[in-house]
Write an enzyme that holds these catalytic residues in place. Structure first.
Site, mmCIF file in Angstrom:
data_model
loop_
_atom_site.group_PDB
_atom_site.id
_atom_site.type_symbol
_atom_site.label_atom_id
_atom_site.label_comp_id
_atom_site.label_asym_id
_atom_site.label_seq_id
_atom_site.Cartn_x
_atom_site.Cartn_y
_atom_site.Cartn_z
ATOM 1 C CD GLU A 102 12.888 5.002 8.330
ATOM 2 O OE1 GLU A 102 13.063 5.821 9.258
ATOM 3 O OE2 GLU A 102 12.585 5.335 7.177
ATOM 4 C CB CYS A 131 12.796 10.159 8.491
ATOM 5 S SG CYS A 131 13.535 8.867 7.468
ATOM 6 C CE LYS A 144 -1.490 2.789 2.975
ATOM 7 N NZ LYS A 144 -1.428 4.053 2.181
ATOM 8 N N GLY A 196 -4.716 3.021 -1.178
ATOM 9 C CA GLY A 196 -5.644 3.294 -0.096
ATOM 10 C C GLY A 196 -5.037 4.258 0.896
ATOM 11 C CG ASP A 197 -7.688 6.136 3.581
ATOM 12 O OD1 ASP A 197 -7.853 4.964 3.973
ATOM 13 O OD2 ASP A 197 -8.642 6.931 3.449
ATOM 14 N N GLY A 198 -4.459 5.354 5.204
ATOM 15 C CA GLY A 198 -4.042 4.659 6.413
ATOM 16 C C GLY A 198 -5.193 4.074 7.202
ATOM 17 C CD GLU A 251 10.145 13.688 11.318
ATOM 18 O OE1 GLU A 251 11.022 13.157 10.628
ATOM 19 O OE2 GLU A 251 9.122 13.090 11.710
ATOM 20 N N GLY A 296 -8.012 3.111 6.096
ATOM 21 C CA GLY A 296 -8.667 2.065 5.333
ATOM 22 C C GLY A 296 -7.760 0.863 5.133
ATOM 23 C CB VAL A 297 -5.721 -0.193 2.197
ATOM 24 C CG1 VAL A 297 -4.751 -1.326 1.863
ATOM 25 C CG2 VAL A 297 -6.865 -0.165 1.195
ATOM 26 N N GLY A 298 -4.548 0.572 5.099
ATOM 27 C CA GLY A 298 -3.448 0.448 6.057
ATOM 28 C C GLY A 298 -3.873 -0.277 7.324
#
Length: 478
Positions: free
Chosen positions: A249, A282, A174, A205-207, A382, A209-211
């Site tokens: 990560e 990051c 994803k 997909g988005d977090g 951050e 949903g599919v995430g």
């Protein structure tokens, strides 16, 4: 406008079960550049089922056969390299020269290093001397869910997909819905290479949903995620119910320790590194700590470097930075710059608003704050934009204390010509990675952090091991 709605499931491009249109925004213009579909649960279930069905045959495939597929993927990637660079530049605003030299190149770099590591990987080897018949075997962990970010799309996709293939895992990818075009192109490379159906699957997909569906799915043995610390925590909670392996990560707040005996390019190198990819890395050296005797000189160099940093349209060739990814990120960065001003940091470059002449697009002024203190918001959080915080220190012990005063622990940096000092600092800085005097950590070195930066070790043989279970065997026939 690019319109491509299909997902790659079980070796074919298939229409989504329930089309939910999502516009991909070009951050350089704020206009839609593509339309994709966001997956529904039925799409996730279909992709996981395909991966589960393909697992027995793929894990039984000889390692050299799996490696041959990866070598085909690399050859195709190299043939279609410019397509990849253009896709990344469009979807996330990387200047085209950066997209070619670093963004798209990171994919071929990682694939090449994984190929080298795989050729030397001992899938079954003796435990050690004096233990006859005792063996250690590396076995694929199973079906894996791979969730990747928008900021270095091919860097992260190849750091996950390629070692999973080599290890004998099957997978569902994803990619970020903010920058899905490069991943869909990569799926074409997989298909063109003839990777067996079901081994690699892609569902946009988005977090939430599919995430989330991948993170909690009982048939997924492992989640490998790159993204924010907040999302990483949520994934860990979702994965706990099914006792998945979770490889994270996450974010960073890297310190760059500049000593008075640094080389003459150290400060300029640090500022440029911070502004690279418009600060959306990051491992960016976002806190510059400078020995007090060199502090004023460093500020002068830093301000001059910021003034020399051009901001321009990503389709324009040349050395410059582009926009940040979206409106929400632009507004977050503006809020953090404002907090730096309000909390008393001294603004020596940049500031609020867009750069002169850029009235549309998510462009941010290259910004530097001096005289920062550890409790300031810009030092703690951050930012993920071209904003650098600088503060002085008086001695090595104080520098280490300031550098380690963060929940993050991804990458720290040291600039000094004193070799003994560098070696001490390399061991005393709390981070998964330390880079000194602008030197690389080396081809195939593991990438990952500690604490709020996660515990992943991606790249080279360590990256392959992430997708393996270690099996201990006794009584092996000699």
């Amino acid at each position: 406008m690019i319109e491509k709605r299909d997902f790659y499931i079980n070796g074919a491009w298939v229409a989504p079960a329930a089309a939910r249109d999502y516009q991909v925004i070009d951050p350089a213009t704020e206009d839609p550049c593509a339309v994709i579909s966001l997956g529904a649960r039925a799409d996730t279930e279909a992709a996981v089922a395909a991966a589960k069905a393909a697992l027995p045959a793929w894990r039984a495939t000889a390692p050299e056969t799996r490696l041959a597929y990866v070598e085909k993927i690399l050859a195709i990637y190299e043939e279609r390299f410019e397509e990849m660079a253009q896709a990344i530049s469009l979807e996330m605003g990387a200047p085209i020269d950066l997209a070619r030299k670093e963004q798209a190149f990171s994919g071929t770099w990682h694939i090449s290093n994984f190929i080298k590591a795989a050729k030397d990987f001992e899938w079954v080897h003796p435990l050690g001397d004096g233990t006859p018949g005792a063996m250690i075997a590396y076995e694929p962990i199973g079906v894996v869910g791979l969730i990747t970010p928008w900021n270095w799309p091919m860097n992260q996709v190849t750091l996950k997909v390629i070692p999973a293939l080599i290890a004998g895992c099957t997978m569902v990818l994803k990619p970020s819905e903010e920058a899905p075009l490069s991943s869909m192109l990569f799926a074409e490379f997989i298909d063109q290479a003839g990777v067996p159906a079901g081994v690699f699957n892609l569902v946009n997909g988005d977090g939430v949903g599919v995430g989330s569906q991948l993170s909690s799915h009982p048939d997924i043995a492992m989640i490998s995620f790159t993204g924010s610390t907040r999302a990483g925590k949520a994934i860990s909670v979702a994965a706990a119910e099914t006792l998945k392996r979770v490889c994270l990560e996450l974010g960073g707040k890297g310190a760059n320790l500049i000593f008075a005996d640094c080389d003459e390019k150290a400060v300029k190198r640090g500022v440029r590194h911070m502004f690279e990819n418009t600060g959306q890395s990051c491992n960016a050296p976002s806190r510059m700590l400078v020995e007090r005797s060199y502090y004023e000189k460093a500020l002068e160099i830093a301000a001059q470097t910021a003034a020399e940093t051009r901001v321009a349209n990503p389709r324009e060739e040349g050395r410059h930075i582009g926009p940040v990814i979206n409106k929400a990120q632009f507004e977050k960065i503006q809020g953090l710059i404002e907090s730096g001003i309000k909390e008393g940091a001294r603004l020596i470059a940049g500031g609020l608003g867009r750069p002169e002449g850029l009235n549309k697009g998510y462009y941010v002024r290259p910004t530097i704050f001096a005289d920062c203190t550890p409790e300031m918001t810009i030092v703690r959080e951050e930012i993920f934009g071209p904003v650098l915080s600088i503060m002085p220190f008086d001695n090595e012990e104080e520098a280490v204390a300031l550098a380690n005063d963060t929940p993050y622990g991804l990458t720290n940096y040291v600039q000094s010509m004193d070799g003994a000092r560098r070696n001490r600092l390399a061991r005393s800085l709390n981070a998964g990675m330390v880079q000194m005097n602008g030197k690389s950590r080396g081809a195939g070195a593991p990438f990952g952090g500690i604490g709020a930066s996660g515990l992943a070790r991606e790249g080279g043989r360590w990256g392959i091991e992430e997708f393996c279970c270690v099996k201990s065997i006794g009584g092996w026939a000699e």
